[in-house]
Enzyme design. Sequence first.
Site, PDB file in Angstrom:
ATOM      1  N   HIS A  74      16.077  23.561 -12.033  1.00 57.76           N
ATOM      2  CA  HIS A  74      16.461  23.713 -13.438  1.00 57.76           C
ATOM      3  C   HIS A  74      17.875  23.176 -13.676  1.00 57.76           C
ATOM      4  CE1 HIS A  74      19.190  26.881 -12.205  1.00 57.76           C
ATOM      5  NE2 HIS A  74      18.211  27.338 -11.455  1.00 57.76           N
ATOM      6  N   TYR A  77      23.059  26.569 -16.125  1.00 57.91           N
ATOM      7  CA  TYR A  77      22.830  27.651 -17.093  1.00 57.91           C
ATOM      8  C   TYR A  77      24.023  28.605 -17.092  1.00 57.91           C
ATOM      9  CZ  TYR A  77      21.800  30.669 -13.102  1.00 57.91           C
ATOM     10  OH  TYR A  77      21.890  31.382 -11.937  1.00 57.91           O
ATOM     11  N   GLU A 147      13.122  32.587  -9.181  1.00 62.99           N
ATOM     12  CA  GLU A 147      14.155  32.614  -8.160  1.00 62.99           C
ATOM     13  C   GLU A 147      14.107  33.921  -7.374  1.00 62.99           C
ATOM     14  OE1 GLU A 147      15.681  31.107  -6.151  1.00 62.99           O
ATOM     15  OE2 GLU A 147      17.630  30.427  -6.912  1.00 62.99           O
TER      16      GLU A 147
END
EC number: 3.1.3.16
Length: 256
Positions: A74, A77, A147
């Site tokens: 990803h 973040y 995760e």
Amino acid sequence: MVFYPHENDNNNQLAQADKSRVFSTSWNYNWDRRDPKSLVKPMKIDDEFNRNIYNKQLINKTAKAIHHIILIRHGQYNKEAKTDADGRLTTLGKQQAEAIGKRLQELNLPYNSLIHSTMTRAQETAKIIQSFLKKNITVKSDSLLNEGSPIQPEPPSSNWKAEINYYRDGPRIEAAFRKYFHRADFSQEKDSYTILVSHANVIRYFVCRALQFPPESWLRLSLNHTSITWITIYPDGIVKLVAFGDSGHMNPQFFL
């Protein structure tokens, strides 16, 4: 023939060196439980007729296509978020996701499916990637890809602190591996390309398991955000790592 003791000593040294290069383990061809010999009922082969029957059964259970798995971490973040919902992509994270989306579009592979974890940062990354791919691609979410802490790393690291229980996450991540990593189904005629949008710990563990490396080695590997890790699984069960953490599609300032 003249005998020279020192030559014999050299030969002994070479022999010892050769022993040090012997692999401690052999490749397990039935690692995914899809080796044809494990799928066919054993039978007594005492004539040509039975041999032909047995060989035909093996052929019917043998994969014909190649299974490609493209793993994407990803984007960046908000790490300060206290809940997953607040752990959204940063502005840079969205730029990273766009960069990988463009790269996958440029590769122009016949992607079959895009599967992402259910965590916010993976969902947002997958959504941006999807906007660059063909409209009819199958998109799914799977919490198995979330995760977690797959297994106690070896060697231990003072910088690594398991935030999630190994005993809880380890079986889940292993289940994800068994679900997605295997040779193509024997009924599959064309090569398949699956995109998995997941997380660093999970991807690193997958790589170790797929290559039959000690899974405890996962923390020795490093991955950039939205990097490409590409694993190819051949019909005979051989696995090759085509790319690991490839970030060549991103500008240097994206390496965060």
